[in-house]
Write a protein that holds these residues in place. Structure first.
Motif, PDB file in Angstrom:
ATOM      1  N   ASN A   1    -101.214  15.224 -17.261  1.00  0.00           N
ATOM      2  CA  ASN A   1    -100.648  13.944 -16.848  1.00  0.00           C
ATOM      3  C   ASN A   1    -100.265  13.078 -18.036  1.00  0.00           C
ATOM      4  O   ASN A   1     -99.276  12.340 -17.980  1.00  0.00           O
ATOM      5  CB  ASN A   1    -101.618  13.244 -15.894  1.00  0.00           C
ATOM      6  CG  ASN A   1    -101.734  14.016 -14.585  1.00  0.00           C
ATOM      7  OD1 ASN A   1    -100.749  14.534 -14.073  1.00  0.00           O
ATOM      8  ND2 ASN A   1    -102.934  14.133 -14.049  1.00  0.00           N
ATOM      9  N   GLU A   2    -100.991  13.179 -19.134  1.00  0.00           N
ATOM     10  CA  GLU A   2    -100.587  12.515 -20.375  1.00  0.00           C
ATOM     11  C   GLU A   2     -99.234  13.044 -20.839  1.00  0.00           C
ATOM     12  O   GLU A   2     -98.359  12.286 -21.263  1.00  0.00           O
ATOM     13  CB  GLU A   2    -101.651  12.774 -21.452  1.00  0.00           C
ATOM     14  CG  GLU A   2    -101.372  12.154 -22.795  1.00  0.00           C
ATOM     15  CD  GLU A   2    -101.925  10.745 -22.931  1.00  0.00           C
ATOM     16  OE1 GLU A   2    -101.879  10.210 -24.038  1.00  0.00           O
ATOM     17  OE2 GLU A   2    -102.383  10.184 -21.922  1.00  0.00           O
ATOM     18  N   THR A   3     -99.052  14.354 -20.750  1.00  0.00           N
ATOM     19  CA  THR A   3     -97.806  14.969 -21.180  1.00  0.00           C
ATOM     20  C   THR A   3     -96.639  14.582 -20.275  1.00  0.00           C
ATOM     21  O   THR A   3     -95.527  14.323 -20.753  1.00  0.00           O
ATOM     22  CB  THR A   3     -97.964  16.494 -21.235  1.00  0.00           C
ATOM     23  OG1 THR A   3     -99.072  16.820 -22.081  1.00  0.00           O
ATOM     24  CG2 THR A   3     -96.714  17.164 -21.785  1.00  0.00           C
ATOM     25  N   CYS A   4     -96.879  14.521 -18.963  1.00  0.00           N
ATOM     26  CA  CYS A   4     -95.825  14.090 -18.039  1.00  0.00           C
ATOM     27  C   CYS A   4     -95.300  12.705 -18.401  1.00  0.00           C
ATOM     28  O   CYS A   4     -94.082  12.473 -18.413  1.00  0.00           O
ATOM     29  CB  CYS A   4     -96.360  14.070 -16.604  1.00  0.00           C
ATOM     30  SG  CYS A   4     -96.625  15.692 -15.856  1.00  0.00           S
ATOM     31  N   VAL A   5     -96.200  11.786 -18.696  1.00  0.00           N
ATOM     32  CA  VAL A   5     -95.793  10.411 -19.000  1.00  0.00           C
ATOM     33  C   VAL A   5     -95.108  10.333 -20.363  1.00  0.00           C
ATOM     34  O   VAL A   5     -94.079   9.664 -20.520  1.00  0.00           O
ATOM     35  CB  VAL A   5     -97.008   9.467 -18.921  1.00  0.00           C
ATOM     36  CG1 VAL A   5     -96.651   8.082 -19.445  1.00  0.00           C
ATOM     37  CG2 VAL A   5     -97.500   9.375 -17.477  1.00  0.00           C
ATOM     38  N   HIS A   6     -95.633  11.047 -21.355  1.00  0.00           N
ATOM     39  CA  HIS A   6     -94.986  10.994 -22.666  1.00  0.00           C
ATOM     40  C   HIS A   6     -93.676  11.777 -22.689  1.00  0.00           C
ATOM     41  O   HIS A   6     -92.793  11.478 -23.506  1.00  0.00           O
ATOM     42  CB  HIS A   6     -95.952  11.473 -23.746  1.00  0.00           C
ATOM     43  CG  HIS A   6     -97.001  10.460 -24.079  1.00  0.00           C
ATOM     44  ND1 HIS A   6     -96.710   9.126 -24.266  1.00  0.00           N
ATOM     45  CD2 HIS A   6     -98.348  10.583 -24.261  1.00  0.00           C
ATOM     46  CE1 HIS A   6     -97.819   8.470 -24.549  1.00  0.00           C
ATOM     47  NE2 HIS A   6     -98.824   9.329 -24.540  1.00  0.00           N
ATOM     48  N   HIS A   7     -93.523  12.760 -21.802  1.00  0.00           N
ATOM     49  CA  HIS A   7     -92.211  13.381 -21.621  1.00  0.00           C
ATOM     50  C   HIS A   7     -91.215  12.312 -21.169  1.00  0.00           C
ATOM     51  O   HIS A   7     -90.076  12.249 -21.658  1.00  0.00           O
ATOM     52  CB  HIS A   7     -92.338  14.507 -20.587  1.00  0.00           C
ATOM     53  CG  HIS A   7     -91.044  15.147 -20.202  1.00  0.00           C
ATOM     54  ND1 HIS A   7     -90.918  15.896 -19.056  1.00  0.00           N
ATOM     55  CD2 HIS A   7     -89.811  15.166 -20.781  1.00  0.00           C
ATOM     56  CE1 HIS A   7     -89.679  16.346 -18.952  1.00  0.00           C
ATOM     57  NE2 HIS A   7     -88.989  15.917 -19.984  1.00  0.00           N
ATOM     58  N   ALA A   8     -91.636  11.444 -20.245  1.00  0.00           N
ATOM     59  CA  ALA A   8     -90.768  10.347 -19.813  1.00  0.00           C
ATOM     60  C   ALA A   8     -90.468   9.402 -20.969  1.00  0.00           C
ATOM     61  O   ALA A   8     -89.331   8.931 -21.127  1.00  0.00           O
ATOM     62  CB  ALA A   8     -91.425   9.583 -18.661  1.00  0.00           C
ATOM     63  N   ASP A   9     -91.468   9.100 -21.812  1.00  0.00           N
ATOM     64  CA  ASP A   9     -91.228   8.252 -22.986  1.00  0.00           C
ATOM     65  C   ASP A   9     -90.132   8.837 -23.867  1.00  0.00           C
ATOM     66  O   ASP A   9     -89.234   8.125 -24.329  1.00  0.00           O
ATOM     67  CB  ASP A   9     -92.511   8.113 -23.810  1.00  0.00           C
ATOM     68  CG  ASP A   9     -93.570   7.264 -23.138  1.00  0.00           C
ATOM     69  OD1 ASP A   9     -93.206   6.310 -22.430  1.00  0.00           O
ATOM     70  OD2 ASP A   9     -94.759   7.557 -23.328  1.00  0.00           O
TER      71      ASP A   9
ATOM     72  N   GLU B   1     -87.328  15.254 -15.552  1.00  0.00           N
ATOM     73  CA  GLU B   1     -87.710  15.843 -14.271  1.00  0.00           C
ATOM     74  C   GLU B   1     -89.184  16.215 -14.311  1.00  0.00           C
ATOM     75  O   GLU B   1     -89.689  16.681 -15.341  1.00  0.00           O
ATOM     76  CB  GLU B   1     -86.888  17.101 -13.972  1.00  0.00           C
ATOM     77  CG  GLU B   1     -85.421  16.832 -13.700  1.00  0.00           C
ATOM     78  CD  GLU B   1     -84.667  18.092 -13.293  1.00  0.00           C
ATOM     79  OE1 GLU B   1     -85.319  19.148 -13.171  1.00  0.00           O
ATOM     80  OE2 GLU B   1     -83.445  18.005 -13.103  1.00  0.00           O
ATOM     81  N   VAL B   2     -89.854  15.987 -13.195  1.00  0.00           N
ATOM     82  CA  VAL B   2     -91.234  16.440 -13.025  1.00  0.00           C
ATOM     83  C   VAL B   2     -91.380  16.849 -11.568  1.00  0.00           C
ATOM     84  O   VAL B   2     -90.865  16.172 -10.664  1.00  0.00           O
ATOM     85  CB  VAL B   2     -92.247  15.338 -13.409  1.00  0.00           C
ATOM     86  CG1 VAL B   2     -92.052  14.068 -12.583  1.00  0.00           C
ATOM     87  CG2 VAL B   2     -93.678  15.843 -13.280  1.00  0.00           C
ATOM     88  N   ALA B   3     -92.009  17.987 -11.329  1.00  0.00           N
ATOM     89  CA  ALA B   3     -92.188  18.475  -9.967  1.00  0.00           C
ATOM     90  C   ALA B   3     -92.974  17.458  -9.145  1.00  0.00           C
ATOM     91  O   ALA B   3     -93.865  16.765  -9.663  1.00  0.00           O
ATOM     92  CB  ALA B   3     -92.913  19.813  -9.977  1.00  0.00           C
ATOM     93  N   ALA B   4     -92.657  17.380  -7.859  1.00  0.00           N
ATOM     94  CA  ALA B   4     -93.288  16.382  -6.993  1.00  0.00           C
ATOM     95  C   ALA B   4     -94.805  16.538  -6.954  1.00  0.00           C
ATOM     96  O   ALA B   4     -95.533  15.535  -6.938  1.00  0.00           O
ATOM     97  CB  ALA B   4     -92.705  16.460  -5.582  1.00  0.00           C
TER      98      ALA B   4
END
Length: 252
Positions: free
Chosen positions: A123-131, A141-144
């Protein structure tokens, strides 16, 4: 809500790390990251690569390890970032697999199963991918199911009885029964209740004093403060001040 298992979390970490790596490897390393204003893209890459390795060390030993400071998390030459980042994610997933997802290890909330760190780092990676995407103009993009897990994990952390001891300012989230509804268009939602004893939440579609609606990926970005509440892909109804207070109080 049923939490994601070891295999899905490991695959999700691999997917999101690879996507993050593609964005940062193609960017100017000195690009400022607006959602992490003291960081450049180089710092973001270093943070993710070091965080995965830090969590893997905790999983291997079961004990606390010193948190690496961002200025010390030097990722090396950009041409090598992709392999370095993917290696860190694989190291963490392998440590959880080899030691056993259920083996108790140190966490900032007390002993928890090793799977805690795989989920936390995903989840840290998902958010920093958005950053990284927001800083560079790249698509995101992130899977639902991963986005939903990110929201669910955040609520689980904030409502954990040990959370206020770890971060006393979270006591400011206590309330008198105020309810915040999260309503994804593509999965079941959540309702947060601010009680005198702390944060509580339930998975299911109920009403709130304020409701945030939209795609689950956009709601993940809202509740991680990567999209503003006024963004056109989001619909906010009810007591907007209640939502704004929550977002300000949960900024880390």
């Amino acid at each position: 809500m049923r939490e994601l298992g070891h295999e899905r979390l490991a695959l999700g970490l691999k997917e999101q790390t690879a996507a993050f790596a593609r964005v940062v490897a193609e960017a100017d390393p000195d690009t400022v990251v607006p959602t992490c204003p003291e960081w450049r893209v180089r710092d973001l890459a270093g943070h993710i690569g070091q965080a995965h390795r830090w969590a893997a060390e905790i999983v291997r030993t079961g004990a606390y390890a010193a948190v690496p400071a961002v200025p010390d998390a030097e990722p090396g030459e950009p041409a090598r970032w992709t392999g370095w980042l993917e290696e860190g994610a694989a190291t963490l997933a392998g440590a959880v697999r080899d030691g056993g997802p259920d083996r108790p290890v140190w966490t900032f909330l007390g002993p928890r199963p090793a799977l805690f760190w795989l989920r936390r780092m995903l989840n840290e990676t998902c958010v920093h991918h958005a950053d990284a995407a927001l800083a560079t103009g790249a698509g995101y993009e992130v899977a639902a199911d991963l986005a939903a897990d990110g929201i669910g994990e955040g609520l689980a952390l904030l409502s954990d009885p040990a959370a206020e001891a770890f971060l006393p300012r979270l006591a400011g989230l206590r309330g008198r029964g105020e309810r915040i509804a999260i309503r994804p268009s593509d999965t079941t939602g959540w309702t947060i209740t601010r009680t005198p004893d702390g944060v509580r939440y339930e998975h299911g579609d109920t009403t709130g004093d304020v409701t945030a609606a939209g795609a689950v990926a956009d709601l993940l970005l809202l509740f991680s403060r990567r999209l503003p509440s006024g963004h056109p892909r989001l619909t906010i109804t009810g007591d907007r001040a209640l939502l704004d207070h929550w977002l300000a109080a949960t900024k880390f």
